[in-house]
Design a protein around this motif. Sequence first.
Motif, PDB file in Angstrom:
ATOM      1  N   VAL A  71       0.833  -1.205   0.000  1.00 26.31           N
ATOM      2  CA  VAL A  71       0.000   0.000   0.000  1.00 26.31           C
ATOM      3  C   VAL A  71       0.868   1.255   0.000  1.00 26.31           C
ATOM      4  O   VAL A  71       0.492   2.276  -0.583  1.00 26.31           O
ATOM      5  CB  VAL A  71      -0.968  -0.016   1.200  1.00 26.31           C
ATOM      6  CG1 VAL A  71      -1.680   1.320   1.359  1.00 26.31           C
ATOM      7  CG2 VAL A  71      -1.985  -1.141   1.032  1.00 26.31           C
ATOM      8  N   LEU A  74       3.424   0.917  -3.839  1.00 29.51           N
ATOM      9  CA  LEU A  74       2.849   0.828  -5.177  1.00 29.51           C
ATOM     10  C   LEU A  74       2.149   2.133  -5.554  1.00 29.51           C
ATOM     11  O   LEU A  74       1.719   2.906  -4.697  1.00 29.51           O
ATOM     12  CB  LEU A  74       1.879  -0.347  -5.268  1.00 29.51           C
ATOM     13  CG  LEU A  74       2.482  -1.727  -4.976  1.00 29.51           C
ATOM     14  CD1 LEU A  74       1.442  -2.826  -5.177  1.00 29.51           C
ATOM     15  CD2 LEU A  74       3.705  -1.988  -5.851  1.00 29.51           C
ATOM     16  N   TYR A  76      -0.413   2.379  -8.193  1.00 33.56           N
ATOM     17  CA  TYR A  76      -1.770   2.287  -8.725  1.00 33.56           C
ATOM     18  C   TYR A  76      -2.325   0.884  -8.526  1.00 33.56           C
ATOM     19  O   TYR A  76      -1.594  -0.062  -8.251  1.00 33.56           O
ATOM     20  CB  TYR A  76      -1.806   2.638 -10.213  1.00 33.56           C
ATOM     21  CG  TYR A  76      -0.998   1.707 -11.092  1.00 33.56           C
ATOM     22  CD1 TYR A  76      -1.581   0.581 -11.669  1.00 33.56           C
ATOM     23  CD2 TYR A  76       0.352   1.946 -11.339  1.00 33.56           C
ATOM     24  CE1 TYR A  76      -0.833  -0.283 -12.471  1.00 33.56           C
ATOM     25  CE2 TYR A  76       1.097   1.081 -12.128  1.00 33.56           C
ATOM     26  CZ  TYR A  76       0.501  -0.022 -12.697  1.00 33.56           C
ATOM     27  OH  TYR A  76       1.243  -0.882 -13.474  1.00 33.56           O
ATOM     28  N   GLY A  77      -3.640   0.774  -8.670  1.00 35.27           N
ATOM     29  CA  GLY A  77      -4.316  -0.512  -8.570  1.00 35.27           C
ATOM     30  C   GLY A  77      -5.612  -0.451  -9.343  1.00 35.27           C
ATOM     31  O   GLY A  77      -5.882   0.505 -10.075  1.00 35.27           O
ATOM     32  N   LEU A 151      -4.300  -4.684  -5.646  1.00 31.35           N
ATOM     33  CA  LEU A 151      -2.908  -4.300  -5.898  1.00 31.35           C
ATOM     34  C   LEU A 151      -2.097  -5.541  -6.226  1.00 31.35           C
ATOM     35  O   LEU A 151      -2.343  -6.624  -5.687  1.00 31.35           O
ATOM     36  CB  LEU A 151      -2.303  -3.618  -4.665  1.00 31.35           C
ATOM     37  CG  LEU A 151      -3.099  -2.474  -4.033  1.00 31.35           C
ATOM     38  CD1 LEU A 151      -2.327  -1.906  -2.843  1.00 31.35           C
ATOM     39  CD2 LEU A 151      -3.395  -1.387  -5.050  1.00 31.35           C
ATOM     40  N   THR A 152      -1.111  -5.383  -7.100  1.00 28.44           N
ATOM     41  CA  THR A 152      -0.218  -6.481  -7.436  1.00 28.44           C
ATOM     42  C   THR A 152       1.226  -6.018  -7.393  1.00 28.44           C
ATOM     43  O   THR A 152       1.549  -4.897  -7.810  1.00 28.44           O
ATOM     44  CB  THR A 152      -0.523  -7.049  -8.837  1.00 28.44           C
ATOM     45  OG1 THR A 152       0.519  -7.979  -9.206  1.00 28.44           O
ATOM     46  CG2 THR A 152      -0.573  -5.959  -9.893  1.00 28.44           C
ATOM     47  N   SER A 155       3.250  -4.458 -10.392  1.00 31.17           N
ATOM     48  CA  SER A 155       3.332  -3.036 -10.739  1.00 31.17           C
ATOM     49  C   SER A 155       4.448  -2.319  -9.997  1.00 31.17           C
ATOM     50  O   SER A 155       4.637  -1.115 -10.166  1.00 31.17           O
ATOM     51  CB  SER A 155       1.997  -2.342 -10.442  1.00 31.17           C
ATOM     52  OG  SER A 155       1.744  -2.289  -9.049  1.00 31.17           O
ATOM     53  N   SER A 156       5.191  -3.050  -9.182  1.00 33.13           N
ATOM     54  CA  SER A 156       6.268  -2.448  -8.399  1.00 33.13           C
ATOM     55  C   SER A 156       7.399  -1.968  -9.304  1.00 33.13           C
ATOM     56  O   SER A 156       7.683  -2.553 -10.344  1.00 33.13           O
ATOM     57  CB  SER A 156       6.809  -3.459  -7.385  1.00 33.13           C
ATOM     58  OG  SER A 156       7.959  -2.974  -6.747  1.00 33.13           O
ATOM     59  N   ARG A 181      -0.219 -10.224  -4.096  1.00 39.51           N
ATOM     60  CA  ARG A 181      -1.406  -9.443  -4.466  1.00 39.51           C
ATOM     61  C   ARG A 181      -2.267  -9.277  -3.227  1.00 39.51           C
ATOM     62  O   ARG A 181      -2.311 -10.164  -2.365  1.00 39.51           O
ATOM     63  CB  ARG A 181      -2.179 -10.115  -5.590  1.00 39.51           C
ATOM     64  CG  ARG A 181      -2.937 -11.355  -5.178  1.00 39.51           C
ATOM     65  CD  ARG A 181      -3.454 -12.162  -6.347  1.00 39.51           C
ATOM     66  NE  ARG A 181      -2.432 -13.036  -6.896  1.00 39.51           N
ATOM     67  CZ  ARG A 181      -2.703 -14.139  -7.602  1.00 39.51           C
ATOM     68  NH1 ARG A 181      -3.946 -14.465  -7.864  1.00 39.51           N
ATOM     69  NH2 ARG A 181      -1.732 -14.894  -8.067  1.00 39.51           N
TER      70      ARG A 181
END
Length: 272
Positions: A71, A74, A76-77, A151-152, A155-156, A181
């Motif tokens: 949280v 990252l 975006y989600g 979130l995954t 995307s980091s 995730r």
Amino acid sequence: MVKEAPSKMKFATTLIATLLLFSCAFIVIGSSSSSSSDSLSLSNEDDNDTLCPSLPKPSWKDKEKTARWMVHTLDYGVLSTISTRTDIFNDDDDDDTLPSSSSPPVIPFGNVYSFVDGPCNKSTGIPYLYGSSMDQSMKDVTSNNVVSLTLTEASSRDGSKNSCVVQQGGWGDPEMPTCARVVITGKLVRVDPNNNEEEEMEFEMAQTSLFQRHPSMSYWPDDHDWFVSKIVISDMWLLDMFGGASILDVDRYFSIDLGLVVDVVDDVVVKE
């Protein structure tokens, strides 16, 4: 033989000229590529100056800390809502595509959203979003403000996502259990600075953090009725290892200390 000599000399001269021409071309191309590469590198470095430093991924054994890390780090989600659109199913659709009930069908709607949980040097654990009343997701929450934010780790921006990378001959994939995730469920509520002093301070912190970590937001059109909202978390579902998902303890999640020690530039644009 005497007649062939000029022809051989002409061929040799042409060959030398051609080789010289190609040599010059390679030098120019190489120089251009190098300059282009240097410019791209500098551009990327400049872009990275506006982003928060990466943090190491916690152990898979510490589920709540992994979620808190995601949280905070990252960008975006996917925000999911119950859609208010009435034009998704047409009258000529097959009967078996719709519920048998006479009430309107419950249709999920997913939308990519940027978020923050605070500035680079502070993690609140609360996802803050910057949305417009013109956006479909924000239209949906006026009827039902229960949402989920997915979130995954894929995307980091850091190097801890090897298990998330799809590549030839590799074993990584965003669906791999080791590619973390988390699905955050709760109510999306607007942060209104006019309610009280405490909420005004929360609004200023959230908007400043959003503009700091998502710089383009400060340039978005003024006439789109932008506002800051947050997810009041009621449930968290996490998968970051083989063996099945975990339902997290929300209280423990909020008690996590990420140990942030980061210098943050204070001159962040705040839109009036």
